[in-house]
Enzyme design. Structure first.
Site, PDB file in Angstrom:
ATOM      1  N   HIS A 152       0.007  62.229  93.351  1.00  0.00           N
ATOM      2  CA  HIS A 152      -0.987  61.191  93.075  1.00  0.00           C
ATOM      3  C   HIS A 152      -0.799  60.612  91.675  1.00  0.00           C
ATOM      4  CE1 HIS A 152      -3.914  62.724  96.388  1.00  0.00           C
ATOM      5  NE2 HIS A 152      -3.056  61.853  96.843  1.00  0.00           N
ATOM      6  N   HIS A 156       1.099  67.676  98.662  1.00  0.00           N
ATOM      7  CA  HIS A 156      -0.245  68.084  99.061  1.00  0.00           C
ATOM      8  C   HIS A 156      -0.269  68.847 100.379  1.00  0.00           C
ATOM      9  CE1 HIS A 156      -0.560  64.287  96.685  1.00  0.00           C
ATOM     10  NE2 HIS A 156      -1.316  65.083  95.969  1.00  0.00           N
ATOM     11  N   HIS A 205      -9.459  64.399 101.029  1.00  0.00           N
ATOM     12  CA  HIS A 205      -8.275  64.652 100.204  1.00  0.00           C
ATOM     13  C   HIS A 205      -7.152  65.174 101.102  1.00  0.00           C
ATOM     14  CE1 HIS A 205      -5.646  66.524  97.194  1.00  0.00           C
ATOM     15  NE2 HIS A 205      -6.223  65.719  96.317  1.00  0.00           N
ATOM     16  N   GLU A 212      -4.821  67.289 100.713  1.00  0.00           N
ATOM     17  CA  GLU A 212      -4.643  68.745 100.751  1.00  0.00           C
ATOM     18  C   GLU A 212      -5.668  69.394 101.681  1.00  0.00           C
ATOM     19  OE1 GLU A 212      -5.101  72.595  97.875  1.00  0.00           O
ATOM     20  OE2 GLU A 212      -4.414  70.742  96.917  1.00  0.00           O
ATOM     21  N   ASN A 271      -7.068  66.510  90.261  1.00  0.00           N
ATOM     22  CA  ASN A 271      -7.043  67.342  89.055  1.00  0.00           C
ATOM     23  C   ASN A 271      -7.237  66.510  87.793  1.00  0.00           C
ATOM     24  OD1 ASN A 271      -4.241  67.256  87.404  1.00  0.00           O
ATOM     25  ND2 ASN A 271      -3.807  66.861  89.541  1.00  0.00           N
ATOM     26  N   SER A 287       0.249  65.562  87.631  1.00  0.00           N
ATOM     27  CA  SER A 287       1.247  64.703  88.265  1.00  0.00           C
ATOM     28  C   SER A 287       1.688  63.562  87.359  1.00  0.00           C
ATOM     29  CB  SER A 287       0.686  64.146  89.585  1.00  0.00           C
ATOM     30  OG  SER A 287      -0.566  63.538  89.377  1.00  0.00           O
TER      31      SER A 287
END
EC number: 1.17.7.4
Length: 342
Positions: free
Chosen positions: A50, A83, A133, A135, A233, A276
Site C-alpha cells: 500500500h 497482504h 482490508h 489482509e 500501518n 511500505s
C-alpha cells in the site's frame, strides 16, 4: 547525533526503525525480479504493497495491477500481494490457466495457518481487524464458517459464539498494538476462556515503528508520517503520535503535500514512515524541512531490525513455460474426441 541549532532552535526527530519492513522489501523485489526474469507484463492482484510511489514505479517497469484475477489474460503470470489472498483466489488462478507467484508476507501466512488450524479444531475465531482490508479478506477466506471479524472494541458487544469455551482471537498484522489489546481486553471480559494465538500476530515492524513514534511523540509539536492513505500501518502511526502527546500529526505521500501552515509556531518535527515506504520519500521530507530551517536531525532509535525473508520459491522456475503449458492443456481439453491437431 547533532544538537539543536542556536540560530533557529528548530529540529527534526527522525524515527528508527521506519520504512520498509522485511515483508514489503521481499514483495517489491519479487516484482522487480519477475520483470527481469520473465519480461513485462507481470500482473499483480491488488497493490503489491500500500504505497502510491511504489506502485507507480513498478507500473513504469511493466507491472500491471488488477483488482480481480479474472482481469488477467489466460497464460499470463500473476503475483499475489504481500497482504495475502484467500484460497478461492488460488482456485481462480488455476481455472484461468495462470502461473502464480505468491508474495504474501510470511508473517501474514503465519496468521492464515493459525486460522486453518483453529478451524480444524472447531474453534470460533475472532479476527481483530479492519473490515474490507485485503489482509482481513484473505485471512477470513481460510475459514469463513469459523471466523467473525471484530473491528475495534466497540464491535465486541455484537459478537456471538457457539461455545464460549472454544474461542480464540487472531489479528490483522498492521494494527495499533494498544487498540488491539483494548479489543482483546473487552473480548476477555465477555468470553473469560478466550485464548490467545501461540505467538503475537501484530508484526515486529508494526510494533517497532509504533514504539519509535511513542518515544518521539511527547517531544514533537508536529509529527509527519510518510505513507499512503490506504496503508493501515501508516494511519496507525498518526494515531499513535497523537496519543503519545504530539500536538498534531499528518499523513503525506510526498513532501509537496506538507502544508507550510503546519510549521507555524513549531520547533520540533517528528518524522517517520510506514512499513511500505521507500527511504527516498523520507529524504525528500527532510530536505523540505531543512529548507525551512529544520536542519538539525536527531535520531530516535527504538529497536534494531535484522530480519530478512527469502524470495518466493516460484522465482526459481520458468513460469512463462508453465503458463504456456497450462494454455496448451486447455486447448487440448477443448478439442473434440477423435480429432487431431493439424
Amino acid at each position: 547525533m547533532v544538537g539543536m541549532t542556536a540560530s533557529t532552535g528548530r529540529r527534526v526527530l527522525l524515527a528508527a526503525p521506519r520504512g520498509y519492513c522485511a515483508g514489503v522489501d521481499r514483495a517489491v523485489i519479487a516484482v522487480e525480479k519477475a520483470l527481469e526474469q520473465y519480461g513485462a507484463p507481470i500482473y499483480v492482484r491488488h497493490e503489491i504493497v500500500h504505497n502510491k510511489y511504489v506502485v507507480q514505479t513498478l507500473e513504469k517497469k511493466g507491472a500491471i495491477f488488477v483488482e480481480q484475477t479474472a482481469e488477467v489474460p489466460e497464460g499470463s503470470i500473476v503475483m499475489f500481494s504481500a497482504h495475502g489472498v484467500a484460497p478461492v483466489v488460488h482456485e481462480e488462478a488455476a481455472q484461468g490457466k495462470l502461473a502464480t507467484i505468491d508474495a504474501t508476507c510470511p508473517l501474514v501466512t503465519k496468521v492464515h495457518k493459525e486460522a486453518v488450524r483453529f478451524a480444524q479444531d472447531d474453534f470460533d475465531i475472532l479476527l481483530i481487524g479492519h473490515e474490507g482490508h485485503e489482509e482481513v479478506i484473505g485471512t477470513s477466506g481460510e475459514a469463513p464458517d469459523h471466523i467473525t471479524l471484530v473491528d475495534g472494541p466497540e464491535d465486541v458487544a455484537n459478537v456471538e459464539v457457539r461455545d464460549p469455551s472454544k474461542v480464540v482471537w487472531l489479528s490483522q498484522t498492521t494494527l495499533s498494538v494498544d487498540e488491539t489489546m483494548e479489543t482483546v481486553d473487552a473480548l476477555k471480559e465477555k468470553f473469560p476462556q478466550l485464548i490467545a494465538p501461540p505467538s503475537d500476530d501484530i508484526c515486529y515492524a508494526t510494533q517497532n515503528r509504533q514504539l519509535a513514534v511513542k518515544q518521539m511523540g511527547a517531544d514533537s509539536d508536529l509529527v509527519i508520517v510518510v505513507g499512503s492513505r490506504n496503508s493501515s500501518n501508516s494511519k496507525r502511526l498518526v494515531e499513535v503520535a497523537k496519543l503519545a502527546g504530539a500536538r498534531e500529526a499528518y499523513l503525506v505521500d510526498f513532501a509537496d503535500e506538507i502544508d507550510e501552515a503546519w510549521l507555524e509556531g513549531v520547533t520540533t518535527v517528528g518524522v517517520t514512515s510506514g512499513a511500505s515506504v521507500p527511504e527516498v520519500l523520507v529524504e525528500q521530507v527532510l530536505e523540505f524541512l531543512s529548507m525551512r530551517g529544520f536542519e538539525d536531525v536527531e535520531l530516535v532509535k527504538a529497536a534494531e531490525e535484522s530480519i530478512t525473508f527469502s524470495l518466493p520459491k516460484e522465482l526459481r522456475r520458468d513460469l512463462r513455460a508453465e503458463a504456456a503449458e497450462l494454455v496448451a492443456e486447455r486447448t487440448a481439453e477443448k478439442q473434440p474426441e477423435g480429432t487431431a491437431e493439424k
